[in-house]
Scaffold this motif. Structure first.
Motif, PDB file in Angstrom:
ATOM      1  N   VAL A   1      10.688 -42.973  59.408  1.00  0.00           N
ATOM      2  CA  VAL A   1       9.443 -41.225  58.786  1.00  0.00           C
ATOM      3  C   VAL A   1      10.601 -41.669  56.361  1.00  0.00           C
ATOM      4  O   VAL A   1       9.009 -41.245  56.343  1.00  0.00           O
ATOM      5  CB  VAL A   1      11.036 -40.267  58.719  1.00  0.00           C
ATOM      6  CG1 VAL A   1      10.365 -38.771  57.788  1.00  0.00           C
ATOM      7  CG2 VAL A   1      10.508 -39.473  60.251  1.00  0.00           C
ATOM      8  N   GLY A   2      11.161 -42.034  56.160  1.00  0.00           N
ATOM      9  CA  GLY A   2      11.310 -42.371  54.914  1.00  0.00           C
ATOM     10  C   GLY A   2       9.636 -43.069  54.308  1.00  0.00           C
ATOM     11  O   GLY A   2       9.444 -42.755  53.445  1.00  0.00           O
ATOM     12  N   THR A   3       9.711 -43.954  54.852  1.00  0.00           N
ATOM     13  CA  THR A   3       8.387 -44.816  54.633  1.00  0.00           C
ATOM     14  C   THR A   3       6.800 -43.724  55.003  1.00  0.00           C
ATOM     15  O   THR A   3       5.702 -43.991  54.340  1.00  0.00           O
ATOM     16  CB  THR A   3       7.926 -45.906  55.417  1.00  0.00           C
ATOM     17  OG1 THR A   3       9.288 -47.020  55.857  1.00  0.00           O
ATOM     18  CG2 THR A   3       7.027 -47.111  55.367  1.00  0.00           C
TER      19      THR A   3
ATOM     20  N   ARG B   1       2.837 -50.914  48.779  1.00  0.00           N
ATOM     21  CA  ARG B   1       4.186 -52.204  48.240  1.00  0.00           C
ATOM     22  C   ARG B   1       5.231 -50.851  48.799  1.00  0.00           C
ATOM     23  O   ARG B   1       5.896 -51.354  49.607  1.00  0.00           O
ATOM     24  CB  ARG B   1       4.114 -51.861  46.855  1.00  0.00           C
ATOM     25  CG  ARG B   1       5.976 -52.341  46.372  1.00  0.00           C
ATOM     26  CD  ARG B   1       5.894 -51.946  45.147  1.00  0.00           C
ATOM     27  NE  ARG B   1       6.416 -50.852  44.647  1.00  0.00           N
ATOM     28  CZ  ARG B   1       6.770 -50.691  43.755  1.00  0.00           C
ATOM     29  NH1 ARG B   1       5.712 -50.903  42.825  1.00  0.00           N
ATOM     30  NH2 ARG B   1       6.834 -49.060  43.102  1.00  0.00           N
ATOM     31  N   ALA B   2       5.148 -49.522  49.239  1.00  0.00           N
ATOM     32  CA  ALA B   2       6.190 -48.936  49.827  1.00  0.00           C
ATOM     33  C   ALA B   2       6.600 -49.450  51.496  1.00  0.00           C
ATOM     34  O   ALA B   2       7.145 -49.223  52.303  1.00  0.00           O
ATOM     35  CB  ALA B   2       6.166 -47.968  49.725  1.00  0.00           C
ATOM     36  N   ALA B   3       5.548 -49.379  51.885  1.00  0.00           N
ATOM     37  CA  ALA B   3       4.730 -49.621  53.109  1.00  0.00           C
ATOM     38  C   ALA B   3       5.780 -51.324  53.668  1.00  0.00           C
ATOM     39  O   ALA B   3       6.058 -51.814  54.701  1.00  0.00           O
ATOM     40  CB  ALA B   3       3.555 -50.102  53.795  1.00  0.00           C
TER      41      ALA B   3
ATOM     42  N   ASP C   1       7.980 -50.058  63.906  1.00  0.00           N
ATOM     43  CA  ASP C   1       7.581 -48.134  64.209  1.00  0.00           C
ATOM     44  C   ASP C   1       7.717 -48.169  62.703  1.00  0.00           C
ATOM     45  O   ASP C   1       6.617 -47.251  62.411  1.00  0.00           O
ATOM     46  CB  ASP C   1       8.899 -47.098  64.453  1.00  0.00           C
ATOM     47  CG  ASP C   1       9.051 -47.387  66.066  1.00  0.00           C
ATOM     48  OD1 ASP C   1       8.226 -48.341  66.658  1.00  0.00           O
ATOM     49  OD2 ASP C   1      10.290 -47.166  66.541  1.00  0.00           O
ATOM     50  N   THR C   2       8.144 -48.562  61.906  1.00  0.00           N
ATOM     51  CA  THR C   2       7.654 -48.847  60.416  1.00  0.00           C
ATOM     52  C   THR C   2       6.190 -48.495  59.958  1.00  0.00           C
ATOM     53  O   THR C   2       5.722 -48.267  59.520  1.00  0.00           O
ATOM     54  CB  THR C   2       9.101 -49.732  59.844  1.00  0.00           C
ATOM     55  OG1 THR C   2       9.640 -49.200  59.361  1.00  0.00           O
ATOM     56  CG2 THR C   2       8.222 -48.781  57.873  1.00  0.00           C
TER      57      THR C   2
ATOM     58  N   GLU D   1      14.203 -45.565  47.175  1.00  0.00           N
ATOM     59  CA  GLU D   1      13.262 -44.283  47.948  1.00  0.00           C
ATOM     60  C   GLU D   1      13.466 -43.815  49.301  1.00  0.00           C
ATOM     61  O   GLU D   1      13.473 -42.964  49.752  1.00  0.00           O
ATOM     62  CB  GLU D   1      12.383 -43.589  47.600  1.00  0.00           C
ATOM     63  CG  GLU D   1      12.643 -43.474  45.543  1.00  0.00           C
ATOM     64  CD  GLU D   1      11.198 -43.380  45.056  1.00  0.00           C
ATOM     65  OE1 GLU D   1      10.665 -41.510  45.526  1.00  0.00           O
ATOM     66  OE2 GLU D   1      10.264 -43.766  44.455  1.00  0.00           O
ATOM     67  N   ILE D   2      13.029 -45.263  50.033  1.00  0.00           N
ATOM     68  CA  ILE D   2      12.667 -45.280  51.237  1.00  0.00           C
ATOM     69  C   ILE D   2      14.121 -44.656  52.294  1.00  0.00           C
ATOM     70  O   ILE D   2      14.253 -43.475  52.822  1.00  0.00           O
ATOM     71  CB  ILE D   2      12.715 -46.059  51.618  1.00  0.00           C
ATOM     72  CG1 ILE D   2      11.345 -46.819  51.877  1.00  0.00           C
ATOM     73  CG2 ILE D   2      12.246 -46.810  53.202  1.00  0.00           C
ATOM     74  CD1 ILE D   2      10.217 -47.910  52.057  1.00  0.00           C
TER      75      ILE D   2
END
Length: 469
Positions: free
Chosen positions: A76-78, A96-98, A155-156, A245-246
């Motif tokens: 969910v954070g990602t 990059r977040a992924a 899942d991420t 942040e994640i």
């Protein structure tokens, strides 16, 4: 049909809200149904091994449910971070977040997996089951521990695609993982062909391999590229800020999941004390029917989270608000229709799950299904309202709402209904529905108040400043 499900990324912030929600949610609905199928088939194969095997895996279900909080939090954070960056047209930062989210998920899952592998026997021993069942359950859980980092990372990756707006990719990953698991189950359990006969741990190993294959497949898709989501070496930039942040967005969701699962365990304990075997059977039947009935709402929630996040990233706070309310209406109406059907044929549904039940047991299960049906609309609304908060990075609000729903309303009302009002197990059943309705009304009023006082506008400012940084 495939062309009807095609969706340009720009449509998420400009297209028809009901259509975009439906197109994004459809693959997620199928994905959740596939996961339900996996559980059913696993049980069928283990049932051909022994009754103790089924009991052992059933014993580990609540434990695995709690462990899944790691994957829920990081995914969910990602998803939220990727969706907001994509909405702001910061595609490089979205990729990059992924990458950072996948690393966080794997590392967190690895730490939990090591702890579970070491403590598996002790954890299972707390339930006080028979010797054979405990041995089987400990072996299953110790083997499943290797799946936790792969599950969390897989899942991420799925959540990254969903945040990007590509829910079909998430479906493909899940289908590959589940198909691998289902094919390997009989080979590893019974030792078919060249495979060793592993028994109960073989089912867990099939799950481990399934998650590993699914994760590899998803990573391959991400590197090969789909709709602009193509990871390169430049995206493999691990940054402490992204990881922070994640975790900051995701940990309340993990806490929310742990809270609801823990409360459900408490409810099962209470039902068993008050209602005995008949009450527990009725509660279990209701939980299984509800798990299938809520699949569309869960898919719609995941789709709405991405839509809300992208629209806030694109500086469209009003469209994010409308997305939430449109989703609330769709989910509420849809689950009202499901509830009406359930209310009409509760005896049929009860006998489908327990064909050998006595007439009194069937009637008790049917009564619970009728009571549940009165609050189905509220469950749909709650899922979508939480999506509205989560997409705006307000996951702590969803956590507080869940704590209130389960611990402040459900358990006390259930106790009062069972003992103070003398309703027995039926009072516990009403506690479930009343808590669902109270949560939906309270969360709806609070969402209206927060958006009227600028919650989404503040979320836009946060996303914009983060993108500029």
């Amino acid at each position: 049909m495939i062309r009807m499900l095609d969706l340009d990324r720009e449509e998420i912030t400009t297209g028809s809200i009901p259509r975009v929600l439906a197109v994004l949610a459809a693959p997620l609905l199928v994905q959740n149904l596939v996961q339900v199928l996996q559980q059913l088939v696993d049980t069928l194969w283990l049932g051909r091994h022994s009754l103790e095997a089924v009991a052992a895996v059933g014993l580990t279900f609540p434990i695995i449910g709690l462990l899944a909080a790691v994957a829920v939090g990081t995914s969910v954070g990602t998803q939220v971070l990727v969706s907001q960056r994509v909405g702001a047209d910061e595609l490089g930062k979205g990729r990059r977040a992924a990458v950072n989210g996948t690393v966080v998920g794997f590392v967190a899952g690895l730490l939990v997996g090591i702890a579970v592998w070491v403590l598996a026997g002790w954890i299972v021993g707390l339930f006080g089951a028979g010797t054979v069942v405990t041995q089987y359950a400990a072996a299953y859980l110790a083997t499943f521990a290797f799946a936790i980092p792969l599950m969390s990372a897989s899942d991420t990756v799925e959540a990254s695609f969903v945040g990007w707006g590509d829910t079909r990719a998430a479906l493909y990953i899940n289908v590959v993982a589940v198909a691998t698991n289902l094919v390997l189950d009989p080979f590893l359990i019974f030792g078919w062909w060249l495979f060793p006969e592993l028994g109960v741990p073989g089912a867990a190993l099939a799950t481990v391999i399934g998650y590993g294959v699914g994760f590899t497949f998803g990573l391959g898709m991400a590197i090969r590229g789909r709709d602009g989501f193509a990871l390169s070496r430049a995206d493999a930039d691990l940054t402490l800020e992204d990881c922070r942040e994640i975790v900051d967005i995701g940990w309340p969701t993990a806490g929310q999941y742990l809270s609801s699962q823990s409360a459900r365990v408490g409810m099962i304990w209470l039902v068993a004390i008050v209602g005995g075997a008949a009450g527990l059977a009725a509660y279990t039947i209701g939980a299984r029917v509800a798990a299938i009935a809520f699949v569309p709402a869960i898919g719609l929630q995941q789709a709405a989270q991405s839509m809300v996040g992208q629209n806030l990233g694109a500086e469209r706070p009003e469209r994010a608000r409308r997305t939430t309310w449109v989703g609330v209406v769709i989910a509420s109406v849809g689950l009202t229709a499901v509830g009406a059907a359930q209310w009409a044929i509760p005896e049929t549904l009860s006998m489908l799950f327990v064909p050998d039940a006595s007439p009194a047991e069937v009637e008790l299960a049917a009564e619970y299904l009728r009571i549940l049906a009165y609050g189905y609309w509220a469950i749909g609304a709650t899922y979508l309202l939480q999506a509205g908060f989560n997409g705006a990075r307000r996951t702590r609000t969803s956590l507080v709402a869940t704590l209130f729903q389960y611990w402040i309303v459900r358990l006390p009302v259930a106790l009062a209904g069972a003992y103070l009002l003398g309703l027995g197990v039926v009072g516990i059943f009403w506690g479930v529905t009343i808590s669902n309705i109270v949560a939906a009304l309270g969360l709806g009023a609070y969402y209206w108040y927060e958006t009227e006082t600028g919650m989404n506008a503040r979320a836009v400012e946060t996303a914009s400043s983060e993108a500029a940084d």
